[in-house]
Design a protein around this motif. Structure first.
Motif, PDB file in Angstrom:
ATOM      1  N   ASN A 158       0.810  -1.221   0.000  1.00 50.20           N
ATOM      2  CA  ASN A 158       0.000   0.000   0.000  1.00 50.20           C
ATOM      3  C   ASN A 158       0.843   1.270   0.000  1.00 50.20           C
ATOM      4  OD1 ASN A 158       0.922   0.317   2.682  1.00 50.20           O
ATOM      5  ND2 ASN A 158      -0.902  -0.675   3.527  1.00 50.20           N
ATOM      6  N   GLY A 159       2.158   1.117  -0.111  1.00 49.24           N
ATOM      7  CA  GLY A 159       3.039   2.280  -0.191  1.00 49.24           C
ATOM      8  C   GLY A 159       3.691   2.666   1.122  1.00 49.24           C
ATOM      9  N   THR A 160       3.224   2.089   2.230  1.00 49.83           N
ATOM     10  CA  THR A 160       3.801   2.396   3.538  1.00 49.83           C
ATOM     11  C   THR A 160       4.921   1.410   3.852  1.00 49.83           C
ATOM     12  OG1 THR A 160       1.732   3.324   4.365  1.00 49.83           O
ATOM     13  CG2 THR A 160       3.308   2.582   6.010  1.00 49.83           C
TER      14      THR A 160
ATOM     15  N   ARG B 101      14.699   5.918   1.403  1.00 46.24           N
ATOM     16  CA  ARG B 101      14.140   7.043   0.645  1.00 46.24           C
ATOM     17  C   ARG B 101      14.697   7.068  -0.781  1.00 46.24           C
ATOM     18  NH1 ARG B 101      10.851   9.799   3.666  1.00 46.24           N
ATOM     19  NH2 ARG B 101      11.112   9.888   5.945  1.00 46.24           N
TER      20      ARG B 101
ATOM     21  N   LYS C 103       5.637   5.218  -0.674  1.00 45.97           N
ATOM     22  CA  LYS C 103       5.274   6.628  -0.646  1.00 45.97           C
ATOM     23  C   LYS C 103       6.275   7.359   0.245  1.00 45.97           C
ATOM     24  CE  LYS C 103       1.399   6.045  -2.959  1.00 45.97           C
ATOM     25  NZ  LYS C 103       1.184   6.601  -4.320  1.00 45.97           N
TER      26      LYS C 103
ATOM     27  N   ASP D 209       6.162   9.911   1.935  1.00 45.87           N
ATOM     28  CA  ASP D 209       5.622  10.510   3.154  1.00 45.87           C
ATOM     29  C   ASP D 209       5.007   9.469   4.089  1.00 45.87           C
ATOM     30  OD1 ASP D 209       3.503   9.892   1.480  1.00 45.87           O
ATOM     31  OD2 ASP D 209       2.372  11.720   1.919  1.00 45.87           O
ATOM     32  N   ARG D 210       5.292   8.177   3.831  1.00 42.81           N
ATOM     33  CA  ARG D 210       4.739   7.117   4.677  1.00 42.81           C
ATOM     34  C   ARG D 210       5.816   6.080   5.001  1.00 42.81           C
ATOM     35  NH1 ARG D 210      -0.323   6.334   1.255  1.00 42.81           N
ATOM     36  NH2 ARG D 210       0.162   4.101   1.340  1.00 42.81           N
TER      37      ARG D 210
ATOM     38  N   TYR E 109      -1.764   5.871   7.406  1.00 46.10           N
ATOM     39  CA  TYR E 109      -0.579   5.146   6.948  1.00 46.10           C
ATOM     40  C   TYR E 109      -0.960   3.792   6.345  1.00 46.10           C
ATOM     41  CZ  TYR E 109       1.496   8.626  10.045  1.00 46.10           C
ATOM     42  OH  TYR E 109       1.835   9.803  10.670  1.00 46.10           O
TER      43      TYR E 109
END
Length: 288
Positions: free
Chosen positions: A71-73, A137, A146, A148-149, A286
């Motif tokens: 889910n990107g987290t 990152r 993501k 930001d997650r 998140y």
């Protein structure tokens, strides 16, 4: 005996794809002159239900466990062990497995142990966590994350490391590399689980120096047991510092549970801590 990459130890865990192993320091980890550490090894278990412990880590790395439907987290998972060993399974790979079940990429941090300097036991571990955040990152797009997650979660000494990485992410004691580090390595959220070394045993009502919370601190969820010999007041005090600044923070203190429970099941309410953290992550966005 030198350990093989972490993924070989956890045949009971089921992950969506072959884990990715990335060394944190391609040219060798920064060590103070004169440091000599024996070969990395697994500490023999005392019984069939004992936990996996490893020590003598000189080549720190991250192992990326990806879920079937990410889910990107992502969460950087920091095992505990008093900065002497790493409780690599019930505070490591099993946590990544749980995160995968919620679509979260679990990234297991193998940081340097044992401590090199008793007066500054977390120095090398913090270097490793800072570098790990940079590498994550840099690879965020490649790994479907993501930016930001990207959070951090740790236990005991790893909980101390989680707090230190949260509050001191950009205070480096090593020469940074633009290809591996980032200007801001602050995690987007943090989950310290029974963090140690935040208060002294002589005064459990005040945080030790170095744990000042600023307005730049990311959201946090704290977990502790009231009967932990490393006092739960430490987590409560961190929560109060967050509250003073009106930064989102959640606190769970269970009456019983002791120290070091991790993902082990004892039949008590404390065993549901991971579900409470997942609920918090959902409430914060998140976990979509």
């Amino acid at each position: 005996m030198k350990l093989l990459p972490a993924l070989l130890f956890f045949s009971t865990s089921v992950f969506a794809a072959e884990p990715i192993v990335v060394k944190l320091w391609p040219g060798g980890a920064p060590e103070k002159p004169g440091v000599k550490i024996e070969a990395e090894k697994e500490i023999p278990k005392k019984s069939a239900d004992d936990v996996l412990r490893i020590t003598n880590v000189t080549d720190p790395m991250i192992t990326v466990f990806r879920p079937e439907k990410p889910n990107g987290t992502a969460v950087l998972v920091c095992p505990g062990g008093g900065y002497g060993i790493l409780a690599y399974e019930h505070e490591g790979s099993m946590v990544c497995d749980f995160l995968n079940q919620h679509g979260v990429t679990g990234i297991l941090l193998k940081y340097r142990v044992p401590k090199r300097d008793p007066k500054d036991p977390g120095r090398e571990a913090l270097q490793d966590a800072q570098r790990a955040m940079g590498i994550i990152r840099h690879h965020a797009a490649e790994w479907g994350l993501k930016p930001d997650r990207i959070g951090i979660l740790g236990f005991s000494a790893g909980g101390h490391l989680t707090v230190m990485t949260t509050l001191h992410a950009n205070e480096r004691t090593y020469q940074t590399d633009p290809a591996l580090d980032v200007d801001d390595a602050t995690p987007n959220f943090a989950v310290p689980v029974y963090p140690a070394y935040l208060v002294s045993k002589e005064d459990i009502t005040h945080l030790l120096p170095g744990f000042e919370v600023t307005a730049k601190a990311p959201p946090m969820c704290l977990v502790h047991a009231g009967d932990d010999p490393w006092p739960a007041s430490a987590s409560a005090l961190i929560y109060l510092e967050y509250k003073k600044l009106n930064i989102p923070c959640e606190l769970h203190i269970y009456a019983k549970g002791g120290h070091g429970f991790g993902m082990r099941k004892s039949g008590g309410p404390v065993n549901d801590w991971a579900n409470r953290v997942a609920e918090w992550m959902k409430s914060m966005g998140y976990i979509p």
